[in-house]
Design an enzyme around this catalytic site. Structure first.
Site, mmCIF file in Angstrom:
data_model
loop_
_atom_site.group_PDB
_atom_site.id
_atom_site.type_symbol
_atom_site.label_atom_id
_atom_site.label_comp_id
_atom_site.label_asym_id
_atom_site.label_seq_id
_atom_site.Cartn_x
_atom_site.Cartn_y
_atom_site.Cartn_z
ATOM 1 N N HIS A 216 0.904 -1.083 0.189
ATOM 2 C CA HIS A 216 -0.104 -0.068 -0.046
ATOM 3 C C HIS A 216 0.949 1.128 -0.128
ATOM 4 C CE1 HIS A 216 -3.259 -2.511 2.060
ATOM 5 N NE2 HIS A 216 -3.456 -2.772 0.753
ATOM 6 N N GLU B 294 1.120 4.041 2.750
ATOM 7 C CA GLU B 294 1.448 3.551 4.285
ATOM 8 C C GLU B 294 3.193 3.604 4.156
ATOM 9 O OE1 GLU B 294 -0.544 -0.101 4.789
ATOM 10 O OE2 GLU B 294 -2.472 0.883 4.640
ATOM 11 N N HIS C 274 2.657 -2.785 7.267
ATOM 12 C CA HIS C 274 1.476 -1.756 6.850
ATOM 13 C C HIS C 274 1.696 -0.568 7.715
ATOM 14 C CE1 HIS C 274 -0.769 -4.300 3.836
ATOM 15 N NE2 HIS C 274 0.239 -5.042 4.234
ATOM 16 N N GLU D 191 0.718 -3.883 11.495
ATOM 17 C CA GLU D 191 0.113 -2.677 11.296
ATOM 18 C C GLU D 191 0.716 -1.697 12.194
ATOM 19 O OE1 GLU D 191 -1.904 -1.979 9.191
ATOM 20 O OE2 GLU D 191 -2.910 -3.578 8.484
#
EC number: 3.4.17.-
Length: 820
Positions: free
Chosen positions: A424, A427, A520, A592
């Site tokens: 992504h 990010e 991420h 994350e």
């Protein structure tokens, strides 16, 4: 005979490369001319040009009947009509080293020694995929041809603030500005040529759109004009439009991900012509997420060029009156949300940047990898490779990091660890965690050396370079979230993840992959945490949770185990962690890292800095050592703690449902998927399916795969057929023997089993276990000559003959067994 040719030879220097090629052709038998009679290229080209019959055989795909026979070919190839004087002149020219050593006469395909003597050798062939090296400059990013790109190179320094940067504390009186748009305001910046939904990527080039780059910023009317000058046509920039609605107030519209109509979250743009004492207000008007960390104190990032040049200060958190709210301009379609904040710039006439998070561009990555490639120590155990080219033609880099092994057996025994980031593109948190990991694993630390001794690290530092370059938040240039397409069959449309999956598949064939982790960023939760998968194999029960728990103990002020989730939802089947888990990697995770900061320990209520994120990369290494420690004390302790945490979670769930449950013995039989909450809090978007222009291609490939004709089996010899038949027959008999032996022992335990043909215990058994009835019949058929058969027969009434009475006419069976 050829006076014009002789005159031409006097003025011509032979081409060393072509001379070499003719020698090469002679060596491999393409012609048989003598060494002394080899002409130079000028002679040969002149003869071919003026005499079509002197063409090399096959050089233009001609037919054999053009040249009668081999002897005639040799005569035609090098005409004997050349005079001896011409031959002597050719040889003299070939020996003239001074003439050939002139720089402007050399072939680019040949290299010369240090003394500049004529001792040519072939130049090394160019690599198909260029790898970073000092011999050539960095590969310039390739942009879609619709994108305008400014020529300036944007670079930011790394800097860690000396004091913690605390969250913004809302005062409750933050202004909610009404969105007025360009009808009441003045457009001061707007991109026109931006591909959106309905269009798709066609081609790319370095520098993007050809032609003159437009001046999108307004022209200042004089030194007193305080209008801000906006710009975002650089790597990772994504501002679409700026509207001035008041003297120091601007409404901003972000560009959606290219070839889509959504995914507005990341922002990164530049402003110039600032004023020091004024309070500016910026409002982004087209954000799409109803929830954001800006509602709980997250601040935007500011970078001052003058601060960087004079005080060595980089990105820092700034902003007041921060408010995240729903846009009041409802057009009946998807709702938009606004982010507004105020700020005072530190200098007059400064160049400043705003960003959602610390930018990390494709050029930043290449500079880092170039430093690794040029480091004489690091380059010994870190090999840079090209995994593939992205859709736009940018290089997707693959790093293989491990210490050289002493023996092949030692190399084969190493387990693998696979790490990736930036699938992504918005990010950028992932890149900073990855940089921290690389800094440590490439260092001379004893722990790093130990990790390199026992593991092979496969590292993909930027999986979606196209999205990073153009400033997308979530998608590639295919207009889709790559982390939903790891099962794709469209190699050309999703090359980055197709080749990643294929690389890991081959790696699994070579060695065990102990850990897979994709880095991420998260926009709705603070702290750092992992999403994993839930193994139903009781042998490895809760094992996939050990690594996250260990990581939470090693980074207690940044990592939250409570925020981890291990539920595999159907909508996440195409993600990297789930696909790799189903391929056989037990410890498969998505890490994350928040865009905000920490709510834990000593860092409570403070923003994450670049150093905080890089330290997480170090903690991954540290936890990996704990996880693989030969002394399994930590591992065992973590398993025991996990079981207790799970017991408490089950009690809590049942208490919420108003039920009581005894967990003393059977609690571990409860499915973990029933306990685990969903990962709906994840930033991950739902899959949009394939774009229209790719859907038909995927259907065709799927149909070809499904209806692909099977290869015809080669005909077998009679001997092979007999062996195959005997093998199958033997296997069938062995299986049958096992079944009948089991049944015989049952009969011996129950001798009155068949006393009555209408035995009530038989019929239910026949209905409940048809397979056993079939075994009964086969057992009786095979064992009729056995002494056991006579005992059974005496106990059977006069029933019907067996259906196989042609083979065994004296065998009777119960009526209920006939049809079986």
């Amino acid at each position: 005979m050829f006076p014009a040719l002789e005159t031409h030879l006097k003025q011509t220097i032979p081409d060393p490369y072509e001379d070499f090629m003719y020698r090469h052709l002679q060596y491999y038998g393409y012609f048989k001319a003598q060494r002394g009679s080899l002409p130079n290229s000028a002679t040969h080209q002149h003869v071919r040009k003026n005499n079509p019959q002197y063409l090399l055989h096959g050089s233009l795909g001609g037919k054999d009947d053009l040249i009668p026979d081999t002897l005639q070919k040799e005569k035609l190839l090098w005409p004997t009509s050349l005079s001896s004087a011409v031959h002597r002149q050719i040889e003299a020219i070939n020996r003239d080293s001074h003439m050939l050593s002139l720089p402007h006469l050399r072939s680019r395909q040949l290299l010369y020694d240090e003394l500049d003597e004529v001792n040519p050798r072939l130049r090394e062939p160019q690599e198909l995929f260029s790898i970073l090296s000092t011999k050539r400059p960095l590969l310039a990013p390739r942009w879609p041809i619709e994108c305008e790109v400014i020529k300036e190179s944007i670079h930011h320094i790394e800097w860690a603030p000396p004091q913690p940067e605390y969250f913004y504390q809302p005062k409750g009186n933050e202004k909610v500005p009404e969105i007025v748009g360009e009808k009441k305001g003045t457009v001061v910046y707007q991109l026109d040529s931006v591909p959106t939904e309905g269009s798709y990527f066609t081609s790319s080039r370095v520098g993007g759109k050809q032609g003159i780059i437009k001046e999108l910023a307004v022209t200042l009317q004089g030194p007193e004009d305080n209008t801000l000058l906006f710009e975002s046509r650089f790597e990772s920039g994504n501002l679409q439009k700026a509207v001035r609605v008041d003297t120091y107030e601007y409404e901003l519209t972000l560009r959606t991900d290219l070839y889509t109509n959504k995914h507005t979250q990341w922002f990164y743009f530049r402003v110039q012509n600032t004023r020091k004492d004024a309070t500016y207000r910026f409002t982004i008007v087209n954000l799409l997420k109803p929830k954001s960390l800006y509602t709980v104190g997250m601040k935007p990032l500011l970078y001052s060029q003058m601060d960087a040049n004079t005080r060595n200060i980089g990105w820092r958190r700034e902003g007041n009156e921060i408010k995240y709210y729903k846009n009041n301009m409802d057009d009946g379609q998807q709702p938009f949300y606004c982010l507004t904040w105020t700020i005072q710039f530190p200098y007059d006439q400064d160049t400043c940047f705003f960003a959602h998070f610390y930018p990390y561009t494709y050029t930043d990555l290449q500079c880092y990898l170039l430093s690794v490639a040029n480091n004489p120590i690091q380059s010994q155990f870190c090999k840079l490779q090209t995994l593939c080219r992205s859709l736009a033609g940018n290089t997707v880099y693959l790093l293989t990091i491990t210490n050289p092994s002493q023996t092949p057996q030692e190399a084969a025994a190493k387990k693998a660890v696979v790490l990736s980031a930036r699938v992504h593109p918005g990010e950028s948190n992932g890149s900073w965690v990855m940089k921290g990991f690389l800094d440590f694993i490439l260092s001379n630390s004893p722990d790093a050396q130990l990790l390199r001794d026992i593991f092979v690290f496969k590292v993909l530092p930027m999986l979606n370079p196209d999205g990073v370059i153009v400033g997308n938040y979530r998608c590639s240039l295919a207009g889709r979230d790559l982390n939903r397409h790891y099962k794709t069959i469209l190699k050309e449309s999703f090359p980055c993840i197709w080749y990643t999956r294929n690389m890991i598949k081959r790696l699994l064939e070579e060695r065990e992959v102990l850990l897979y982790c994709d880095f991420h960023g998260h926009s709705r939760k603070n702290n750092t945490f992992l999403y994993g998968c839930n193994n139903n194999n009781r042998k490895y029960w809760l094992h996939e949770r050990v690594f996250p728990l260990m990581l939470s103990k090693n980074a207690p002020d940044k990592f939250s185990f409570h925020s981890c989730n291990f539920k595999v939802q159907k909508c996440k089947e195409g993600t990297g962690r789930v696909v790799m888990w189903r391929m056989g990697i037990l410890n498969s995770y998505t890490m994350e890292s928040t865009f905000g900061g920490s709510t834990l320990g000593s860092k409570r209520d403070t923003h994450f800095t670049i150093e905080d994120l890089k330290s997480l990369g170090y903690h991954v290494c540290d936890t990996l050592l704990d996880f693989c420690d030969p002394d399994q004390t930590k591992f065992t302790q973590c398993l025991a703690e996990l079981k207790e945490l799970l017991r408490q979670e089950i009690h809590k769930k049942f208490h919420e449902l108003g039920q009581d449950v005894d967990l003393e013995e059977s609690w571990s039989d409860i499915s973990l998927s029933d306990i685990e909450s969903s990962t709906s809090g994840s930033d991950s978007s739902l899959s949009d399916g394939l774009p229209v222009h790719l859907a038909n291609i995927a259907d065709e490939l799927t149909q070809k795969k499904m209806f692909k004709k099977k290869k015809k089996k080669s005909l077998q010899t009679r001997k092979q057929r007999n062996e195959q038949y005997q093998k199958k027959n033997l296997m069938w008999k062995l299986k049958l023997t096992e079944d009948t032996s089991e049944f015989a022992s049952t009969l011996q335990k129950h001798p009155a089993f068949f006393k009555n043909s209408e035995n009530s215990s038989f019929l239910p058994m026949r209905n409940e276990n048809p397979r056993l009835n079939e075994v009964v019949f086969l057992f009786l058929t095979l064992c009729h000559t056995n002494s056991l058969t006579s005992q059974i027969s005496t106990s059977l009434p006069q029933g019907d003959k067996c259906s196989s009475h042609l083979c065994y006419p004296n065998l009777t069976v119960p009526l209920g067994a006939r049809k079986h």
